[in-house]
Scaffold this motif. Structure first.
Motif, PDB file in Angstrom:
ATOM      1  N   GLU A   9       0.862  -1.145  -0.068  1.00  0.00           N
ATOM      2  CA  GLU A   9       0.039   0.030   0.009  1.00  0.00           C
ATOM      3  C   GLU A   9       0.880   0.992  -0.039  1.00  0.00           C
ATOM      4  O   GLU A   9       1.942   1.158   0.556  1.00  0.00           O
ATOM      5  CB  GLU A   9      -0.959  -0.105   1.090  1.00  0.00           C
ATOM      6  N   ARG A  48      -2.247  -5.294  -9.731  1.00  0.00           N
ATOM      7  CA  ARG A  48      -3.396  -5.661  -8.712  1.00  0.00           C
ATOM      8  C   ARG A  48      -4.539  -6.124  -9.221  1.00  0.00           C
ATOM      9  O   ARG A  48      -5.186  -6.930  -8.777  1.00  0.00           O
ATOM     10  CB  ARG A  48      -3.418  -4.249  -7.960  1.00  0.00           C
ATOM     11  N   TYR A  71      -8.038  -5.214  -0.217  1.00  0.00           N
ATOM     12  CA  TYR A  71      -6.911  -4.819   0.727  1.00  0.00           C
ATOM     13  C   TYR A  71      -5.866  -5.697   0.445  1.00  0.00           C
ATOM     14  O   TYR A  71      -4.575  -5.560   0.513  1.00  0.00           O
ATOM     15  CB  TYR A  71      -7.477  -5.073   1.878  1.00  0.00           C
ATOM     16  N   GLY A  74      -3.501  -4.799  -2.327  1.00  0.00           N
ATOM     17  CA  GLY A  74      -2.711  -3.309  -2.260  1.00  0.00           C
ATOM     18  C   GLY A  74      -3.463  -2.045  -2.443  1.00  0.00           C
ATOM     19  O   GLY A  74      -2.979  -0.920  -2.186  1.00  0.00           O
ATOM     20  N   PHE A  75      -4.774  -2.013  -2.459  1.00  0.00           N
ATOM     21  CA  PHE A  75      -5.541  -1.050  -2.246  1.00  0.00           C
ATOM     22  C   PHE A  75      -5.932  -0.583  -0.937  1.00  0.00           C
ATOM     23  O   PHE A  75      -6.260  -1.369  -0.062  1.00  0.00           O
ATOM     24  CB  PHE A  75      -6.967  -1.096  -3.216  1.00  0.00           C
ATOM     25  N   ALA A  76      -6.030   0.699  -0.661  1.00  0.00           N
ATOM     26  CA  ALA A  76      -6.291   1.390   0.925  1.00  0.00           C
ATOM     27  C   ALA A  76      -7.773   1.406   0.917  1.00  0.00           C
ATOM     28  O   ALA A  76      -8.124   1.329   2.304  1.00  0.00           O
ATOM     29  CB  ALA A  76      -5.437   2.507   1.160  1.00  0.00           C
TER      30      ALA A  76
END
Length: 102
Positions: A9, A48, A71, A74-76
């Protein structure tokens, strides 16, 4: 990329350049001109989204929420994940999962 650095992230082009031991400008040039991506974000998001697509169609992840998958790749947060997914795939992650399950 094969080691999964794209999962981090907040990953930046500077961090990626440091990781591969190359100047930042060369990494940018390789991403843009060599690989044909519009920018660093689209390059990272492509990896991703590819991983998310795999998880969304995996039977063992059928009970995993879209947010958990976002998540894990790698996404916030969910909003940017949904937008990036729709830009690449042309439908939402939920729609994609539903079509694959049918």
């Amino acid at each position: 990329m094969d080691a999964g650095i794209w999962r981090r992230e907040g990953l930046t082009v500077a961090a990626l350049a440091s990781e591969v031991g190359a100047p930042e400008h060369r990494v940018r040039k390789a991403i843009n001109q060599g690989l044909g991506y519009r920018n660093f974000a689209s390059f990272i998001n492509a990896a991703r989204i590819k991983a998310a697509m795999k998880r969304l169609r995996a039977p063992e992840d059928a009970d995993t929420t879209v947010l958990e998958i976002a998540y894990s790749v790698g996404f916030a947060s969910l909003g940017p994940f949904n937008r990036a997914f729709r830009d690449v795939v042309g439908q939402s992650p939920t729609q994609y999962r539903g079509q694959r399950a049918a």
